[in-house]
Scaffold this motif. Sequence first.
Motif, PDB file in Angstrom:
ATOM      1  N   GLN A   1       0.894   4.229  -2.959  1.00  0.00           N
ATOM      2  CA  GLN A   1       0.950   5.553  -2.751  1.00  0.00           C
ATOM      3  C   GLN A   1       2.151   6.360  -3.183  1.00  0.00           C
ATOM      4  O   GLN A   1       2.255   7.640  -3.692  1.00  0.00           O
ATOM      5  CB  GLN A   1       0.868   5.750  -1.181  1.00  0.00           C
ATOM      6  N   ARG A   2       3.394   5.660  -3.402  1.00  0.00           N
ATOM      7  CA  ARG A   2       4.894   6.499  -3.557  1.00  0.00           C
ATOM      8  C   ARG A   2       4.827   6.689  -4.947  1.00  0.00           C
ATOM      9  O   ARG A   2       5.449   7.281  -5.801  1.00  0.00           O
ATOM     10  CB  ARG A   2       5.799   5.558  -3.137  1.00  0.00           C
TER      11      ARG A   2
ATOM     12  N   ARG B   1       0.925  -1.209   0.046  1.00  0.00           N
ATOM     13  CA  ARG B   1      -0.002  -0.049  -0.137  1.00  0.00           C
ATOM     14  C   ARG B   1       0.864   1.316  -0.040  1.00  0.00           C
ATOM     15  O   ARG B   1       0.620   2.254  -0.764  1.00  0.00           O
ATOM     16  CB  ARG B   1      -0.668   0.114   1.261  1.00  0.00           C
TER      17      ARG B   1
ATOM     18  N   GLN C   1       3.755   8.183  -7.725  1.00  0.00           N
ATOM     19  CA  GLN C   1       3.125   9.415  -8.034  1.00  0.00           C
ATOM     20  C   GLN C   1       3.352   9.510  -9.790  1.00  0.00           C
ATOM     21  O   GLN C   1       4.102   8.854 -10.266  1.00  0.00           O
ATOM     22  CB  GLN C   1       3.644  10.543  -7.443  1.00  0.00           C
TER      23      GLN C   1
END
Length: 422
Positions: A332-333, A328, A335
Amino acid sequence: MTDPNGSMSEREPPADGRLPRGDRVYLIDLLLTLSRGRGLIVLWVLGFGLAGVLYAALVSPEYTATAKVVREASDEGGGLPGGLSSVQGLGLDLGAGGSAGLTPGSYPEIATSREVRLAVTRDTFSFPSTGRRTTFVEHVNRPAGPLALVLRYTLWLPWTLKATLEDLGGRAEPAPVAAGSTDAVTYPTDAEERAIASLGQKISASTGDSGTLDGGGGLMTIATTATDPTLAARLNERVIEHLRTRVRTIRTETTRESLTFIEERFQAAQQELDAAEDRLSQFLERNRSVLTGGTEPQLEFRRERLRREVRFKEQLYSQLQEQLTQTRLQLQREQPVVTVAEKPAPPSKASAPNRPLVIVISLFLGAFFGGIGAFLRSVLREQQQATESPEKIQEIQTSLRPAGILQGVREELGLSKQQNSH
């Protein structure tokens, strides 16, 4: 060098450097033909020039907005967290990266892909030509105005016929999908297909020599064209935004699939741990008095086996929980990897049409076709003066009539001979 008759050889030019007499005669005849047809040439030039002026005046100017985007350097070698693919006993083999297959050189293709264009066509823009704020799909499929109808059936007639034939051909309808099925696929409508095709001519993406996409990043230029400078800039902004979304989706697809798999395994491990703890608890509850005395070796053995099972389930549950958290965080990292280096701005000058160039090309075309017309007219006049020319000209005129053309088709198919035999 001379031939036996004393004449100069055709391969050697005269000593004074002038053209041979025969070539001078042909050149004089050509110039004479053009001079006699000067009126016709002028008329052709005026006609084509007028058509070029009308085209340059009636066609709406187009503006091109450009933006430069750079792909950020990022670590794509690991992709998922370290150790995630080495979990033993789970059947978990997730490979080495969430963005495998997505290379920097594929970014121009993604920027002009159908997915990006379809997303842009569904966005809403302000169109100064109509004074309305609508989606690109509605703008492309709006009813044509009087001027557009005139151009469609005059200057754009070949393209109109082509579009009509494509519409008559149609496209295959998607197969019906049963209610509640998960195999349903969303197909663009006919209006969206026309908007996608129209937008494909207005978007381009390229990489310059100074911005070659290699290694971790590179510079890429995105250009969008519209009939209004502000609209061109807005189109460019939406293309960049949907490009960023599409790239993020592609880069995180493998990670999302891995996350879904780990979540399923984590839930299964949690249920198995709960079931093992329940079995141990029920066993201890039923055999508390017997186990206290320590007189039943079989019960002691079964209790240890249940405890080992619980410890194994706890270890598996804890390991999957850790990997789920890492995945998770990795998701999120990831981008967007497209950063705007130079924002699109409304252009101050139109990029098309180049009106002076259009008029010059029209004048040259008029002179070219006028010269051909003058030459053909001269040939026909010379043939009319010959003794055998009246019959030939009569035959040409008869052959070019509708009845003559139909008769020629019958002769080629052999129908004329069959009629004569009957």
